[in-house]
Design a protein around this motif. Structure first.
Motif: not given
Length: 511
Positions: A236-254, A277-281
């Motif tokens: 679960e932590r590995e999957e969550h870390a992947k999701s957070m990394e993807k979210h971080r990249r999207v947030k940086q791009n926006v 994006v912030l709501s998703q965070g």
């Protein structure tokens, strides 16, 4: 015979729960073992099962308890203070209101190899060895009419012969037995139900489990459950870390697009996207809080003797020739011979009162101050070396060196000590925690010779496999007085039995 529903025990001093939502039915003939780390409330639960008046003033409880028995026997963990001054004669015969089955009294004395002529002795109970104190209490209490036995650490200090007798007695008796124990062999041979008291989440929460299994089956089930939870939590932590990394990249791009856009319409769209994006965070943060908990073994002992420079195999450390053991002018054992070399691992057994602890102390006195060895000593009575007003941090790092103290704090944390426990007085610690201090001190001092008196006696059964592994992998030499059969078989290369005529080697298969 005993039914408990939704029982919670709370310590009045710190308001922490010791037992949480315990529900159990104890039927006639059940053999119920209570296990857990020191300080988790095992003795308090045992007392409450007998009579709530026994915990009045220090424990609060909620829940329902129905007792369907009128007579019981209680064997406490230590000889009660009020009995210490009694002579053996008064202990056995002065209480005219207590009805004893004298046939059982003398039969148990014979079976436990206690000279029944001593029943009328003027010797005080306080002057008996630890094992003899327990033995006389067993003899008297088991000869008392009762429907249920409550035993608190009945195997502590008993010699191997008496331990075997006790296992057989609990197994074969038709009476109900509820007992607290650290002894894995006793648990494996005698228990039919297990109550496990744990403290999880950095000791802030109590977890109470009841299983209708023998101890070995419970061990396997618990290990499998731990491994499954650990695997799930990591995935679960590995999957969550992947999701957070993807979210971080999207947030940086926006964020980058917002900073660089000059089009007002595009800016409004990007701002709206950023809000999403912030709501998703925030949703990811909530998900993180609900991930499967990474299991932590309360009993974990993360220690290794990694930097010990072992003594040469052929180095003669100690040579005993016709050594004597005397206490108050009385000779307990004579003609003791022992040759001890640089990497020997020796276990010493013997009947209660024969002088095993005294022999170990004599060895320690002979070896102290030697410049060619680094000796570590773990006495049976920890207070010989631990001062009640000293903190664990002061015991392990007596200097004011900041780096040394930080290292000790980190090592204590790996042994499940909180920062507060590391700085509080040692008098507040449980027996198991005090034993951990000795283990850690020996690791930190890199001792290449260890003298150990009952090294496993205060560790929970779930901790003991790790303690055995620690000493099994220890590269130095050790001599251990022990009644722990698994320790003797797994750690010691040679085992000697001490008697009044000296030391005699014993084959492991006879342990």
């Amino acid at each position: 015979m005993l039914e408990i529903k939704n029982l919670t025990l709370t310590h009045q001093k710190d308001l922490k729960d010791l037992v949480k939502n315990l529900t159990i039915v104890v039927n006639a003939g059940d053999k119920v073992a209570i296990i857990g780390e020191e300080g988790n409330g095992k003795s308090s639960l045992l007392k409450l099962m007998m009579d709530e008046a026994l915990i009045h003033g220090y424990i609060d409880f909620e829940g329902d308890i129905q007792r369907d028995f009128s007579t019981y026997v209680y064997l406490p963990q230590q000889l009660p203070t009020e009995l210490e001054g009694l002579s053996l004669n008064d202990y056995f015969f002065a209480d005219f209101e207590q009805e004893l089955d004298y046939a059982k009294l003398y039969r148990y004395a014979q079976e436990l190899h206690f000279d029944s002529q001593r029943f009328t002795s003027a010797q005080r109970l306080a002057d008996l060895s630890g094992g003899e104190k327990l033995k006389v209490q067993l003899i008297k209490n088991l000869a008392t009419e009762s429907e249920i036995f409550f035993l608190d650490e009945p195997s502590n200090d008993l010699d191997l012969e008496t331990l075997t007798w006790l296992e057989n007695f609990i197994q074969k008796t038709e009476k109900t037995v509820v007992f607290v124990s650290h002894d894995e062999s006793l648990l494996a041979h005698a228990a039919t139900k297990i109550i496990h008291l744990e403290r999880i989440k950095k000791k802030q929460e109590a977890r109470t489990q009841v299983v209708n299994l023998d101890y070995h089956s419970y061990q396997k089930e618990r290990r499998a459950s731990f491994d499954k939870q650990e695997k799930t939590a990591k995935k679960e932590r590995e999957e969550h870390a992947k999701s957070m990394e993807k979210h971080r990249r999207v947030k940086q791009n926006v964020e980058h697009s917002l900073r660089t856009t000059k089009d007002s319409t595009a800016g409004r769209l990007l701002a709206k996207k950023m809000k999403a994006v912030l709501s998703q965070g925030k949703r990811f943060e909530k998900e993180a809080a609900n991930l499967t908990e990474l299991p932590i073994q309360e009993e974990a002992i993360a220690l290794r003797f990694a930097e010990v420079e072992a003594l040469p195999l052929s180095k003669r450390i100690l040579q005993l020739e016709k050594e004597k053991i005397e206490i108050k002018g009385r000779c307990l054992a004579d003609s003791i011979k022992l040759s001890f070399a640089g990497q020997d691992k020796i276990g010493i057994i013997g009947q209660n009162g024969v002088g095993k602890s005294t022999l170990l102390k004599q060895m320690y006195q002979k070896l102290q101050g030697r410049a060619d060895i680094r000796i570590g000593y773990m006495p049976q009575n920890y207070e010989e070396l631990l001062k009640d007003d000293m903190s664990p941090l002061d015991f392990l790092a007596p200097s004011a060196d900041k780096a040394e103290r930080e290292l000790v704090l980190s090592r204590l944390a790996s042994l499940q000590f909180t920062r507060d426990e590391a700085r509080h007085a040692i008098s507040h610690l449980s027996g198991g925690q005090k034993a951990k201090l000795f283990l850690l001190k020996m690791v930190l001092q890199k001792n290449n010779l260890l003298l150990l008196d009952e090294p496993t006696r205060n560790f929970s059964p779930t901790s003991q496999p790790q303690v055995r592994q620690l000493f099994r992998e220890y590269p130095g030499a050790l001599i251990a007085v022990s009644h722990d059969r698994l320790f003797l078989k797994e750690v010691c290369q040679k085992i000697y039995c001490l008697s009044e005529t000296g030391l005699e080697e014993v084959a492991k298969e006879h342990i």
